[in-house]
Design a protein around this motif. Sequence first.
Motif, PDB file in Angstrom:
ATOM      1  N   ILE A  81      40.448  41.652  53.469  1.00  0.00           N
ATOM      2  CA  ILE A  81      39.288  40.783  53.519  1.00  0.00           C
ATOM      3  C   ILE A  81      38.057  41.688  53.298  1.00  0.00           C
ATOM      4  CG2 ILE A  81      38.091  39.135  54.530  1.00  0.00           C
ATOM      5  CD1 ILE A  81      40.613  38.647  56.480  1.00  0.00           C
ATOM      6  N   ILE A  82      37.499  41.622  52.215  1.00  0.00           N
ATOM      7  CA  ILE A  82      36.141  42.514  51.930  1.00  0.00           C
ATOM      8  C   ILE A  82      35.088  41.691  52.021  1.00  0.00           C
ATOM      9  CG2 ILE A  82      37.512  44.468  50.988  1.00  0.00           C
ATOM     10  CD1 ILE A  82      36.468  43.387  48.306  1.00  0.00           C
ATOM     11  N   GLY A  83      33.919  42.027  52.222  1.00  0.00           N
ATOM     12  CA  GLY A  83      32.901  41.341  51.834  1.00  0.00           C
ATOM     13  C   GLY A  83      31.229  41.826  52.762  1.00  0.00           C
ATOM     14  N   PRO A  84      30.308  41.482  52.520  1.00  0.00           N
ATOM     15  CA  PRO A  84      29.136  42.024  53.028  1.00  0.00           C
ATOM     16  C   PRO A  84      29.247  41.799  54.591  1.00  0.00           C
ATOM     17  CG  PRO A  84      28.549  40.215  51.762  1.00  0.00           C
ATOM     18  CD  PRO A  84      30.010  40.374  51.625  1.00  0.00           C
ATOM     19  N   SER A  85      28.426  42.568  55.330  1.00  0.00           N
ATOM     20  CA  SER A  85      28.310  42.574  56.829  1.00  0.00           C
ATOM     21  C   SER A  85      27.844  41.272  57.103  1.00  0.00           C
ATOM     22  CB  SER A  85      27.272  43.655  57.530  1.00  0.00           C
ATOM     23  OG  SER A  85      27.739  44.713  56.876  1.00  0.00           O
ATOM     24  N   GLY A  86      28.513  40.577  58.160  1.00  0.00           N
ATOM     25  CA  GLY A  86      27.812  39.432  58.771  1.00  0.00           C
ATOM     26  C   GLY A  86      28.591  38.286  58.035  1.00  0.00           C
ATOM     27  N   SER A  87      29.578  38.495  57.220  1.00  0.00           N
ATOM     28  CA  SER A  87      29.899  37.556  56.264  1.00  0.00           C
ATOM     29  C   SER A  87      31.177  36.662  57.034  1.00  0.00           C
ATOM     30  CB  SER A  87      30.547  37.936  54.918  1.00  0.00           C
ATOM     31  OG  SER A  87      31.526  39.078  55.254  1.00  0.00           O
ATOM     32  N   GLY A  88      31.742  37.069  58.205  1.00  0.00           N
ATOM     33  CA  GLY A  88      32.782  36.614  58.839  1.00  0.00           C
ATOM     34  C   GLY A  88      34.046  37.095  58.854  1.00  0.00           C
ATOM     35  N   LYS A  89      34.023  38.279  58.191  1.00  0.00           N
ATOM     36  CA  LYS A  89      35.370  38.987  58.048  1.00  0.00           C
ATOM     37  C   LYS A  89      36.121  39.338  59.453  1.00  0.00           C
ATOM     38  CE  LYS A  89      33.777  43.019  56.379  1.00  0.00           C
ATOM     39  NZ  LYS A  89      32.409  42.773  56.363  1.00  0.00           N
ATOM     40  N   SER A  90      35.406  39.959  60.410  1.00  0.00           N
ATOM     41  CA  SER A  90      36.039  40.381  61.699  1.00  0.00           C
ATOM     42  C   SER A  90      36.214  39.077  62.499  1.00  0.00           C
ATOM     43  CB  SER A  90      35.041  41.141  62.174  1.00  0.00           C
ATOM     44  OG  SER A  90      35.090  42.390  61.900  1.00  0.00           O
ATOM     45  N   MET A 137      37.584  50.304  49.324  1.00  0.00           N
ATOM     46  CA  MET A 137      37.826  49.490  48.142  1.00  0.00           C
ATOM     47  C   MET A 137      39.182  50.246  47.478  1.00  0.00           C
ATOM     48  SD  MET A 137      35.838  46.911  48.436  1.00  0.00           S
ATOM     49  CE  MET A 137      34.992  46.834  49.650  1.00  0.00           C
ATOM     50  N   GLY A 138      39.173  51.348  47.380  1.00  0.00           N
ATOM     51  CA  GLY A 138      40.387  51.935  46.891  1.00  0.00           C
ATOM     52  C   GLY A 138      41.705  51.765  47.677  1.00  0.00           C
ATOM     53  N   PHE A 139      41.502  51.839  48.958  1.00  0.00           N
ATOM     54  CA  PHE A 139      42.722  51.682  49.864  1.00  0.00           C
ATOM     55  C   PHE A 139      43.350  50.098  49.502  1.00  0.00           C
ATOM     56  CE2 PHE A 139      44.327  49.692  53.675  1.00  0.00           C
ATOM     57  CZ  PHE A 139      45.249  50.586  53.917  1.00  0.00           C
ATOM     58  N   ALA A 140      42.173  49.191  49.462  1.00  0.00           N
ATOM     59  CA  ALA A 140      42.490  47.721  49.329  1.00  0.00           C
ATOM     60  C   ALA A 140      43.172  47.559  47.989  1.00  0.00           C
ATOM     61  CB  ALA A 140      41.149  47.084  49.463  1.00  0.00           C
ATOM     62  N   ARG A 141      42.915  48.189  46.837  1.00  0.00           N
ATOM     63  CA  ARG A 141      43.264  47.826  45.473  1.00  0.00           C
ATOM     64  C   ARG A 141      44.757  48.523  45.483  1.00  0.00           C
ATOM     65  NH1 ARG A 141      40.847  48.898  39.911  1.00  0.00           N
ATOM     66  NH2 ARG A 141      38.824  49.107  40.882  1.00  0.00           N
ATOM     67  N   GLU A 142      44.850  49.810  46.317  1.00  0.00           N
ATOM     68  CA  GLU A 142      46.227  50.249  46.284  1.00  0.00           C
ATOM     69  C   GLU A 142      47.373  49.344  47.375  1.00  0.00           C
ATOM     70  OE1 GLU A 142      48.249  54.357  47.742  1.00  0.00           O
ATOM     71  OE2 GLU A 142      46.143  54.432  47.437  1.00  0.00           O
ATOM     72  N   VAL A 143      46.795  49.015  48.315  1.00  0.00           N
ATOM     73  CA  VAL A 143      48.019  48.276  49.240  1.00  0.00           C
ATOM     74  C   VAL A 143      47.983  47.023  49.437  1.00  0.00           C
ATOM     75  CG1 VAL A 143      47.812  50.269  50.631  1.00  0.00           C
ATOM     76  CG2 VAL A 143      46.600  48.382  51.314  1.00  0.00           C
ATOM     77  N   ALA A 144      46.793  46.246  48.908  1.00  0.00           N
ATOM     78  CA  ALA A 144      46.904  44.766  49.148  1.00  0.00           C
ATOM     79  C   ALA A 144      47.672  44.026  48.065  1.00  0.00           C
ATOM     80  CB  ALA A 144      45.499  44.410  49.197  1.00  0.00           C
ATOM     81  N   ASP A 145      48.380  43.070  48.742  1.00  0.00           N
ATOM     82  CA  ASP A 145      48.953  41.868  47.784  1.00  0.00           C
ATOM     83  C   ASP A 145      47.903  40.968  47.296  1.00  0.00           C
ATOM     84  OD1 ASP A 145      51.469  42.970  48.171  1.00  0.00           O
ATOM     85  OD2 ASP A 145      51.673  42.174  50.035  1.00  0.00           O
ATOM     86  N   ARG A 146      46.995  40.719  48.181  1.00  0.00           N
ATOM     87  CA  ARG A 146      45.747  39.789  47.779  1.00  0.00           C
ATOM     88  C   ARG A 146      44.606  40.210  48.233  1.00  0.00           C
ATOM     89  NH1 ARG A 146      46.999  34.927  45.568  1.00  0.00           N
ATOM     90  NH2 ARG A 146      45.084  33.745  45.881  1.00  0.00           N
ATOM     91  N   ILE A 147      43.588  40.136  47.857  1.00  0.00           N
ATOM     92  CA  ILE A 147      42.176  40.416  48.253  1.00  0.00           C
ATOM     93  C   ILE A 147      41.368  39.138  48.673  1.00  0.00           C
ATOM     94  CG2 ILE A 147      40.084  41.468  47.891  1.00  0.00           C
ATOM     95  CD1 ILE A 147      41.675  44.008  46.921  1.00  0.00           C
ATOM     96  N   TYR A 148      40.905  39.037  49.777  1.00  0.00           N
ATOM     97  CA  TYR A 148      39.925  37.848  49.793  1.00  0.00           C
ATOM     98  C   TYR A 148      38.603  38.443  49.991  1.00  0.00           C
ATOM     99  CZ  TYR A 148      43.967  34.740  51.052  1.00  0.00           C
ATOM    100  OH  TYR A 148      44.946  34.189  50.977  1.00  0.00           O
ATOM    101  N   PHE A 149      37.544  37.795  49.556  1.00  0.00           N
ATOM    102  CA  PHE A 149      36.169  38.275  49.558  1.00  0.00           C
ATOM    103  C   PHE A 149      35.457  37.091  50.347  1.00  0.00           C
ATOM    104  CE2 PHE A 149      31.877  38.194  47.775  1.00  0.00           C
ATOM    105  CZ  PHE A 149      31.326  39.374  48.278  1.00  0.00           C
ATOM    106  N   SER A 189      39.476  34.827  45.953  1.00  0.00           N
ATOM    107  CA  SER A 189      40.735  35.689  46.328  1.00  0.00           C
ATOM    108  C   SER A 189      41.787  35.817  45.032  1.00  0.00           C
ATOM    109  CB  SER A 189      41.336  34.939  47.608  1.00  0.00           C
ATOM    110  OG  SER A 189      42.367  33.989  47.020  1.00  0.00           O
ATOM    111  N   GLY A 190      42.472  36.787  45.301  1.00  0.00           N
ATOM    112  CA  GLY A 190      43.278  36.841  43.921  1.00  0.00           C
ATOM    113  C   GLY A 190      43.937  38.530  44.280  1.00  0.00           C
ATOM    114  N   PRO A 191      45.113  38.775  43.595  1.00  0.00           N
ATOM    115  CA  PRO A 191      45.613  40.033  43.345  1.00  0.00           C
ATOM    116  C   PRO A 191      44.619  41.175  42.963  1.00  0.00           C
ATOM    117  CG  PRO A 191      46.823  38.426  41.986  1.00  0.00           C
ATOM    118  CD  PRO A 191      45.523  37.775  42.413  1.00  0.00           C
ATOM    119  N   PRO A 192      44.813  42.260  43.646  1.00  0.00           N
ATOM    120  CA  PRO A 192      43.777  43.337  43.448  1.00  0.00           C
ATOM    121  C   PRO A 192      43.281  43.552  41.991  1.00  0.00           C
ATOM    122  CG  PRO A 192      45.657  44.263  44.668  1.00  0.00           C
ATOM    123  CD  PRO A 192      45.994  42.844  44.530  1.00  0.00           C
ATOM    124  N   ASP A 193      44.175  43.671  41.136  1.00  0.00           N
ATOM    125  CA  ASP A 193      44.012  44.229  39.985  1.00  0.00           C
ATOM    126  C   ASP A 193      43.002  42.946  39.253  1.00  0.00           C
ATOM    127  OD1 ASP A 193      45.604  46.262  40.029  1.00  0.00           O
ATOM    128  OD2 ASP A 193      47.445  45.208  38.981  1.00  0.00           O
TER     129      ASP A 193
END
Lengths: 244, 246
Positions: free
Chosen positions: A36-45, A200-212, A221-225
């Motif tokens: 899960i990525i996104g700006p601070s305060g966007s609710g990720k944590s 971001m590099g790590f997310a791209r490498e290990v994630a099956d899906r990324i949520y923004f 959301s979608g696969p990293p590529d």
Amino acid sequence: MSDPFIKLHDVYKSFHDTPVLRGVSVDIAKGEVICIIGPSGSGKSTILRCINALTPVDQGFIQVGSIQVTSKNLDMVALCHCVGMVFQQYNLFPHRTVLQNVSMAPIQVLKQNKAEVTERARALLDKVKLGHRANAYPGELSGGQQQRVAIARALCMQPQAILFDEVTAALDPEMVGEVLTVIKQIANEGMTCVVVTHEMGFAREVADRIYFTDGGLIVESGPPDEFFANPADERTRSFLSKVL
Amino acid sequence: MKFFRALHERGGINLTIFYDPFDMSRFIHGLYLTVVLFLICAVASVLLGLFAVAFLTLPYRVPRAIVRGYVAFFRNTPPLVQIYFFYFGLGALVPTSRNAYGLPVAMVNNFDWALIALSLYAGAFNVEIFRAGIEAIHHSIVEAATALGYSKAATFLHVMVPLAWRISLPALSNNLIELLKTTTLAYAIGVPELLYVSNQIWSDNINTFAMMNVLMVVYLLLVGVVAIAMHRWERVLKLPGFGAAR
């Protein structure tokens, strides 16, 4: 995805009239690694903290395996046995040695056999390359080492999923790698991982899906590529242009 | 003994407690009572403080209000007034039994009242000392325990108490030293502790000045022992990376 392991449906959460989650729905399959990525305060944590009931939701439905997290009579021990969490500030217990930090909850909370747990804890410390520091106190370790102990502590509960909450955000750049390597290893072994990260590099490498996330919503959301190559939403594009 | 008798006869320094068996035994008994009074009150007040602070961490209004009321009452009134209040006030309400000679004997005697009053007095301060310790623990540590499945009570016992205890120790040492000195107030209700017996001795022998010096030295040593013991304990419990850097 027929049967998600972790399921959030239309989750709302406000802190003192400040909405943090405004209708978040996420389905995570068993063995899946999502970032899960996104700006601070966007609710990720907050999403992570709602999954393991550290933060009660205002509205919505969360299920982990067969456990209804949003149910009134939630069995916290069962949930914590099922979902582990690793924090940004490690949060190790300073009055317990590294080995005790890793083994105390399975012994005291899950009431498992002390000798077995200790053996398992030692094996996990070896796995995170800290077997030689078993008798040190957390205060004697570097940040990266403490975070690896925290990961071993989460693993010792034998969870089926682990939540990583910005676990490298407090670390020196040279320590980030050692922690990410451990997470990568766990992810590759088939653990369900929900990772909130700015790497971001790590997310791209290990994630099956990324949520923004942005403004308490999952924007995209979608696969990293696909996600990194062709972000669909304007907010995602603007965020990625700043961090990449 | 000969030396102290000679010191009296030739030097004019009359330390009866070192050559007169009767004075010696009263003095030792007074010292013993002071130490016992202190030790029991110290343990009781610490337990009281821990229990009370546990109530303060509960999300219920009534137990919290009771603890706050207790602290306010015992912190806002002088300890001597409290001892009088217990002994003369509440003591009058306690039923008496009769001894073998048919004389009335209070069910709770003056020593017991001193124990109760001083424990409650020191306990009220301990509540605030432990509260400061609890509040100094970063909530993220408590959160980590919650995320590992620890209940509120188990978190309090296994995480908060061990950490808060370490943070509280310097302030607790202060309060226990204060308690040791406050045991002299038991004099006021006739508990034959150190000050009381010393008064008897100097009244009988007119050696006030000598006994005053003895008292000062004895309390200096007693408090010194407590201070050193507490400091040792602090050092033993010291954790790397927790609290002040050294």
